[in-house]
Design a protein around this motif. Structure first.
Motif, PDB file in Angstrom:
ATOM      1  N   GLU A  55       0.753  -1.311   0.152  1.00  0.00           N
ATOM      2  CA  GLU A  55       0.103   0.054  -0.020  1.00  0.00           C
ATOM      3  C   GLU A  55       0.792   1.193  -0.105  1.00  0.00           C
ATOM      4  O   GLU A  55       0.289   2.204  -0.385  1.00  0.00           O
ATOM      5  N   ASP A  56       1.942   0.960   0.433  1.00  0.00           N
ATOM      6  CA  ASP A  56       3.205   2.424   0.364  1.00  0.00           C
ATOM      7  C   ASP A  56       4.627   1.773  -0.025  1.00  0.00           C
ATOM      8  O   ASP A  56       4.660   0.526   0.171  1.00  0.00           O
ATOM      9  N   GLY A 314       4.092   1.957  11.400  1.00  0.00           N
ATOM     10  CA  GLY A 314       4.792   1.420  10.073  1.00  0.00           C
ATOM     11  C   GLY A 314       6.278   0.907  10.488  1.00  0.00           C
ATOM     12  O   GLY A 314       6.872   0.687   9.577  1.00  0.00           O
ATOM     13  N   ASP A 341       7.666   0.915   6.988  1.00  0.00           N
ATOM     14  CA  ASP A 341       6.673   1.188   5.900  1.00  0.00           C
ATOM     15  C   ASP A 341       6.501   2.936   5.802  1.00  0.00           C
ATOM     16  O   ASP A 341       6.451   3.415   7.075  1.00  0.00           O
ATOM     17  N   SER A 343       4.476   5.047   5.199  1.00  0.00           N
ATOM     18  CA  SER A 343       3.228   5.469   5.470  1.00  0.00           C
ATOM     19  C   SER A 343       3.434   6.357   6.732  1.00  0.00           C
ATOM     20  O   SER A 343       2.533   7.179   6.961  1.00  0.00           O
ATOM     21  N   ARG A 346       3.392   9.916   6.359  1.00  0.00           N
ATOM     22  CA  ARG A 346       2.440  10.615   5.764  1.00  0.00           C
ATOM     23  C   ARG A 346       1.483  11.423   6.719  1.00  0.00           C
ATOM     24  O   ARG A 346       1.251  10.662   7.848  1.00  0.00           O
TER      25      ARG A 346
END
Length: 346
Positions: A55-56, A314, A341, A343, A346
């Motif tokens: 997803e990322d 993450g 991750d 994410s 973000r």
């Protein structure tokens, strides 16, 4: 290709074996039985088809030591989704032994021993892999391919370049059963060696009376298959149990529990118990071998593994305790890995 196959008398059972050690402590804690459900940045190694589930962007780091810390295995990988149907990944592996004593010049031409003539060298294997994955129009299916460049160096004595391809598929049914196939070295990974004749001459003359021949200059690594099936069960929302079963197939006769002149099959079983997707306990059993004893009888041996993982937002840190349970010696390896991750930014 015909010329290559006819001249290379070097198709070996165990060429480029450093690529079969495995990466990611989470996978090693489950005895590598992950080909059907791997779905993060490490899928580039275990089954590139799983990269489509990203997803990322993700980054992974891995380290393990072997043979009483003499050999070190390091791995770094990065993967990112291109869109909702495809993803790419890159990884680099180094497996090496450093600071090896070169004593071929210890005795000079007059027969004198001079320790100042002893030097150090390293032997290291490198693999750079590019992965691409994409969802198929068929519901639940995805595929992935790896292109890998292999570099192997033995001090100033010898070095080689190699190239190979892997391919994998994954399928997830509507009732959450997952199936995967990973085909390694589908093109019979090719390694071309070059040798330093002067250095090899020193080795051949190091021990009087022994005539050590120069190895063949080419290697072909036989294909291998990893076939997996898994399912994740959820209990009371907070608890989960992932069960996974893999069959590792080599197209050679080995000591695996199932072995024929055509192929050998080695099963692996892994479990992962999770709590709120935060803490994970893992266990597995694999590498089932028929070992020949001193009295010419055979006994079955296997290698269990244990693992522990923590994931917060993450960041995921995993640990695996592997190579335990050997019936002849208490062998073990402590393995650590980190996954990030993007994410969290973000």
């Amino acid at each position: 290709m015909i010329s290559l196959l006819s001249t290379a008398q070097t198709t070996r059972k165990y060429s480029n074996e450093f690529l079969n050690i495995g990466v990611d402590a989470a996978a090693l804690g489950m005895s590598n039985a992950v080909s059907s459900h791997t779905s993060d940045v490490n899928a580039g190694y275990w089954n590139p088809a799983g990269l489509v589930n990203l997803e990322d962007n993700q980054l992974a780091l891995f380290h393990s030591s072997y043979f009483a810390n003499i050999a070190n295995y390091n791995y770094i990988a990065f993967a990112k989704p291109l869109d909702d149907k495809s993803a790419v990944g890159f990884s680099l592996i180094r497996f090496g032994v450093d600071d090896i004593l070169d004593t071929t010049q210890l005795i000079d031409d007059q027969g004198n021993i001079n320790y100042d003539r002893v030097s150090l060298f390293s032997t290291a294997d490198y693999a750079l892999t590019f992965s691409y994955a994409r969802r198929l129009p068929l519901d639940g299916f995805s595929y992935g391919v790896n292109a890998k460049v292999v570099r192997r160096i033995i001090g100033d004595f010898a070095s080689s370049w190699g190239f190979g391809l892997d391919a994998g598929i994954q399928f997830q049914s509507k009732n959450d059963w997952k199936f995967g196939i990973m085909a390694r070295d589908i093109t019979t990974t090719f390694n071309a060696w070059s040798f330093d004749d002067e250095k090899l001459a020193d080795i051949q003359n190091a021990v009087e009376g022994q005539n050590q021949t120069v190895p063949e200059s080419t290697e072909l690594t036989l294909p291998k298959l990893q076939i997996g099936l898994s399912k994740k069960f959820v209990f009371h929302y907070d608890y989960s149990l992932l069960t996974s079963f893999d069959l590792n197939v080599r197209f050679a006769e080995t000591n695996d529990i199932i072995s024929t002149s055509v192929a050998s099959i080695n099963p692996a079983l892994g479990f992962e118990f999770g709590y709120t997707d935060l803490v994970f306990l893992r266990a597995g059993a694999g590498n089932f071998q028929n070992e020949l004893q001193l009295d010419n009888t055979e006994s079955l041996s296997f290698q269990p593994s244990l693992g522990l993982g923590f994931k917060y937002r993450g960041i995921q840190i995993d640990y695996a305790f592997t190579d335990i349970g050997d019936q002849s010696a208490a062998l073990y390896s402590n393995v650590f890995s980190l996954k990030l991750d993007f994410s969290i930014f973000r």
